[in-house]
Scaffold this motif. Structure first.
Motif, PDB file in Angstrom:
ATOM      1  N   SER A 132       0.805  -1.163   0.000  1.00  0.00           N
ATOM      2  CA  SER A 132      -0.031  -0.137   0.051  1.00  0.00           C
ATOM      3  C   SER A 132       0.839   1.380   0.120  1.00  0.00           C
ATOM      4  CB  SER A 132      -0.830  -0.113   1.095  1.00  0.00           C
ATOM      5  OG  SER A 132      -0.085   0.153   2.431  1.00  0.00           O
ATOM      6  N   ALA A 133       0.487   2.354  -0.137  1.00  0.00           N
ATOM      7  CA  ALA A 133       1.027   3.593  -0.164  1.00  0.00           C
ATOM      8  C   ALA A 133       1.607   3.986   1.138  1.00  0.00           C
ATOM      9  CB  ALA A 133       0.189   4.820  -0.713  1.00  0.00           C
ATOM     10  N   GLU A 134       1.361   3.434   2.245  1.00  0.00           N
ATOM     11  CA  GLU A 134       1.804   3.719   3.580  1.00  0.00           C
ATOM     12  C   GLU A 134       2.828   2.794   3.611  1.00  0.00           C
ATOM     13  OE1 GLU A 134      -1.591   3.221   3.132  1.00  0.00           O
ATOM     14  OE2 GLU A 134      -2.061   5.475   2.799  1.00  0.00           O
ATOM     15  N   ASN A 135       3.028   1.833   2.892  1.00  0.00           N
ATOM     16  CA  ASN A 135       4.255   0.866   3.187  1.00  0.00           C
ATOM     17  C   ASN A 135       5.037   0.785   2.152  1.00  0.00           C
ATOM     18  OD1 ASN A 135       3.087  -0.477   5.761  1.00  0.00           O
ATOM     19  ND2 ASN A 135       1.428  -0.931   4.637  1.00  0.00           N
ATOM     20  N   ILE A 136       6.058  -0.137   2.173  1.00  0.00           N
ATOM     21  CA  ILE A 136       7.131  -0.402   1.032  1.00  0.00           C
ATOM     22  C   ILE A 136       7.370  -1.818   0.921  1.00  0.00           C
ATOM     23  CG2 ILE A 136       9.158  -0.351   2.599  1.00  0.00           C
ATOM     24  CD1 ILE A 136       8.581   1.754  -0.945  1.00  0.00           C
ATOM     25  N   HIS A 137       7.660  -2.209  -0.357  1.00  0.00           N
ATOM     26  CA  HIS A 137       8.088  -3.681  -0.526  1.00  0.00           C
ATOM     27  C   HIS A 137       9.524  -3.703  -1.011  1.00  0.00           C
ATOM     28  CE1 HIS A 137       8.106  -7.549  -2.101  1.00  0.00           C
ATOM     29  NE2 HIS A 137       8.519  -7.254  -2.958  1.00  0.00           N
ATOM     30  N   ILE A 138      10.475  -4.577  -0.338  1.00  0.00           N
ATOM     31  CA  ILE A 138      11.808  -4.439  -0.944  1.00  0.00           C
ATOM     32  C   ILE A 138      11.994  -5.333  -1.814  1.00  0.00           C
ATOM     33  CG2 ILE A 138      14.229  -4.523  -0.090  1.00  0.00           C
ATOM     34  CD1 ILE A 138      12.833  -2.065   0.719  1.00  0.00           C
ATOM     35  N   MET A 139      12.411  -5.150  -2.927  1.00  0.00           N
ATOM     36  CA  MET A 139      12.182  -6.022  -4.030  1.00  0.00           C
ATOM     37  C   MET A 139      13.491  -7.151  -3.821  1.00  0.00           C
ATOM     38  SD  MET A 139      11.395  -4.010  -7.487  1.00  0.00           S
ATOM     39  CE  MET A 139      11.426  -5.436  -8.420  1.00  0.00           C
ATOM     40  N   THR A 140      13.262  -8.356  -3.930  1.00  0.00           N
ATOM     41  CA  THR A 140      14.175  -9.456  -4.091  1.00  0.00           C
ATOM     42  C   THR A 140      15.094  -9.564  -5.280  1.00  0.00           C
ATOM     43  OG1 THR A 140      12.764 -11.097  -5.074  1.00  0.00           O
ATOM     44  CG2 THR A 140      12.688 -10.966  -2.786  1.00  0.00           C
ATOM     45  N   GLU A 141      16.237 -10.258  -5.433  1.00  0.00           N
ATOM     46  CA  GLU A 141      16.922 -10.153  -6.731  1.00  0.00           C
ATOM     47  C   GLU A 141      16.146 -10.782  -7.955  1.00  0.00           C
ATOM     48  OE1 GLU A 141      20.774 -12.082  -6.032  1.00  0.00           O
ATOM     49  OE2 GLU A 141      21.532 -10.768  -4.566  1.00  0.00           O
ATOM     50  N   ALA A 142      15.344 -11.918  -7.423  1.00  0.00           N
ATOM     51  CA  ALA A 142      14.276 -12.693  -8.193  1.00  0.00           C
ATOM     52  C   ALA A 142      13.508 -11.677  -8.875  1.00  0.00           C
ATOM     53  CB  ALA A 142      13.840 -13.798  -7.785  1.00  0.00           C
ATOM     54  N   GLU A 143      12.931 -10.934  -8.398  1.00  0.00           N
ATOM     55  CA  GLU A 143      11.792  -9.738  -8.797  1.00  0.00           C
ATOM     56  C   GLU A 143      12.427  -8.962  -9.719  1.00  0.00           C
ATOM     57  OE1 GLU A 143       8.698 -10.020  -4.997  1.00  0.00           O
ATOM     58  OE2 GLU A 143      10.237  -8.401  -5.014  1.00  0.00           O
ATOM     59  N   ILE A 144      13.715  -8.407  -9.354  1.00  0.00           N
ATOM     60  CA  ILE A 144      14.384  -7.404 -10.079  1.00  0.00           C
ATOM     61  C   ILE A 144      14.782  -8.201 -11.468  1.00  0.00           C
ATOM     62  CG2 ILE A 144      16.450  -6.120 -10.485  1.00  0.00           C
ATOM     63  CD1 ILE A 144      16.700  -5.788  -7.403  1.00  0.00           C
ATOM     64  N   ARG A 145      15.190  -9.318 -11.385  1.00  0.00           N
ATOM     65  CA  ARG A 145      15.420  -9.893 -12.751  1.00  0.00           C
ATOM     66  C   ARG A 145      14.089 -10.167 -13.509  1.00  0.00           C
ATOM     67  NH1 ARG A 145      19.031 -13.137  -9.545  1.00  0.00           N
ATOM     68  NH2 ARG A 145      17.255 -14.687  -9.349  1.00  0.00           N
ATOM     69  N   ARG A 146      13.026 -10.615 -12.833  1.00  0.00           N
ATOM     70  CA  ARG A 146      11.678 -11.093 -13.515  1.00  0.00           C
ATOM     71  C   ARG A 146      11.226  -9.772 -14.161  1.00  0.00           C
ATOM     72  NH1 ARG A 146       7.862 -12.535  -9.095  1.00  0.00           N
ATOM     73  NH2 ARG A 146       9.689 -14.049  -8.685  1.00  0.00           N
ATOM     74  N   TYR A 147      11.353  -8.860 -13.732  1.00  0.00           N
ATOM     75  CA  TYR A 147      10.656  -7.172 -14.371  1.00  0.00           C
ATOM     76  C   TYR A 147      11.550  -6.486 -15.124  1.00  0.00           C
ATOM     77  CZ  TYR A 147       6.848  -8.868 -11.402  1.00  0.00           C
ATOM     78  OH  TYR A 147       5.697  -9.634 -10.686  1.00  0.00           O
ATOM     79  N   GLY A 148      12.867  -7.245 -15.256  1.00  0.00           N
ATOM     80  CA  GLY A 148      13.635  -6.738 -16.138  1.00  0.00           C
ATOM     81  C   GLY A 148      14.093  -5.167 -15.858  1.00  0.00           C
ATOM     82  N   LEU A 149      14.397  -5.244 -14.716  1.00  0.00           N
ATOM     83  CA  LEU A 149      14.845  -3.654 -14.194  1.00  0.00           C
ATOM     84  C   LEU A 149      16.303  -3.402 -14.549  1.00  0.00           C
ATOM     85  CD1 LEU A 149      12.419  -3.923 -12.637  1.00  0.00           C
ATOM     86  CD2 LEU A 149      13.405  -2.805 -10.620  1.00  0.00           C
ATOM     87  N   LEU A 150      17.231  -4.571 -14.524  1.00  0.00           N
ATOM     88  CA  LEU A 150      18.439  -4.006 -15.120  1.00  0.00           C
ATOM     89  C   LEU A 150      18.923  -4.821 -16.448  1.00  0.00           C
ATOM     90  CD1 LEU A 150      20.257  -5.598 -11.808  1.00  0.00           C
ATOM     91  CD2 LEU A 150      19.310  -3.334 -12.295  1.00  0.00           C
ATOM     92  N   THR A 151      19.430  -3.878 -17.151  1.00  0.00           N
ATOM     93  CA  THR A 151      19.901  -4.323 -18.533  1.00  0.00           C
ATOM     94  C   THR A 151      21.227  -5.098 -18.493  1.00  0.00           C
ATOM     95  OG1 THR A 151      21.264  -2.276 -18.865  1.00  0.00           O
ATOM     96  CG2 THR A 151      18.901  -2.351 -19.688  1.00  0.00           C
ATOM     97  N   ASN A 152      21.915  -5.109 -17.360  1.00  0.00           N
ATOM     98  CA  ASN A 152      23.227  -5.923 -17.176  1.00  0.00           C
ATOM     99  C   ASN A 152      23.328  -6.393 -15.926  1.00  0.00           C
ATOM    100  OD1 ASN A 152      25.921  -6.947 -17.119  1.00  0.00           O
ATOM    101  ND2 ASN A 152      26.871  -5.231 -17.988  1.00  0.00           N
TER     102      ASN A 152
END
Length: 208
Positions: free
Chosen positions: A188-208
């Motif tokens: 929710s807007a009042e909370n925060i979710h810290i992304m895991t390495e797997a999530e970062i890879r899954r959603y293509g946040l990094l190009t390298n």
């Protein structure tokens, strides 16, 4: 003639109406205070930039003045090729954040996170603008739903126009809008979710 309706106590009903009125007024005051706070923060310098060779280090929250600050720095340092986000807790002005991101992409700049970088909310969206997006192990990316002060993004139907600006931004930066829908349901807007390495890879946040 009795004024008492069957099963209803007039005094209790009046007390209930007063309680509802108090809640409504308190909610309006809270929203008003939040809006004043945002307006005040938008008049301040909340973003700090520091040039180091071809790298531009960035700290602080993105507000209505951040893009203008960036343009001034870039005009004097056109050799900058990478925006390095250090501590970026989010954005106060999402319209400016989106325009900032489009500007970075237009200029062909890369984005990078150091091992100590902590980037959240709108700061993550800005990171996506990099043509090349890299991060060192240890960097933190945190996401959540946006809020308009009345509702969180997840409270609007997917077809609602309220989604369009941010959804389209993500789609243009990553090629699809999957990450947008992930962020608004991750917390929710009042909370925060810290992304895991797997999530970062899954959603293509990094190009390298």
């Amino acid at each position: 003639m009795s004024l008492v309706r069957t099963g209803i106590n007039p005094l209790k009903e009046a007390q209930g109406l007063v309680a509802v009125a108090i809640i409504v007024v308190a909610s309006l005051l809270l929203v008003g205070c939040q809006q004043v706070a945002v307006l005040t923060m938008n008049q301040m310098v909340t973003t700090e930039f520091q040039v180091m060779g071809t790298k531009l280090l960035m700290r602080g929250e993105i507000n209505s003045r951040s893009l203008g600050q960036f343009e001034e720095v870039y005009a004097e340092n056109p050799d900058i090729d990478t925006l390095v986000q250090l501590d970026v807790p989010g954005s106060i002005d999402d319209d400016v954040m989106v325009a900032f991101g489009y500007r970075l992409r237009e200029l062909g700049l890369n984005t990078h996170l150091t091992a100590r970088s902590e980037v959240y909310s709108g700061g993550v969206d800005l990171f996506l603008a990099g043509v090349e997006r890299t991060m060192e192990p240890g960097a933190t990316l945190g996401v959540h739903s946006w809020s308009d002060g009345i509702k969180d993004a997840q409270d609007y139907p997917k077809s609602a126009p309220a989604h369009q600006q941010n959804r389209l931004y993500i789609e243009r930066m990553l090629g699809n809008d999957t990450f947008y829908w992930f962020t608004i349901y991750a917390a929710s807007a009042e909370n925060i979710h810290i992304m895991t390495e797997a999530e970062i890879r899954r959603y293509g946040l990094l190009t390298n």
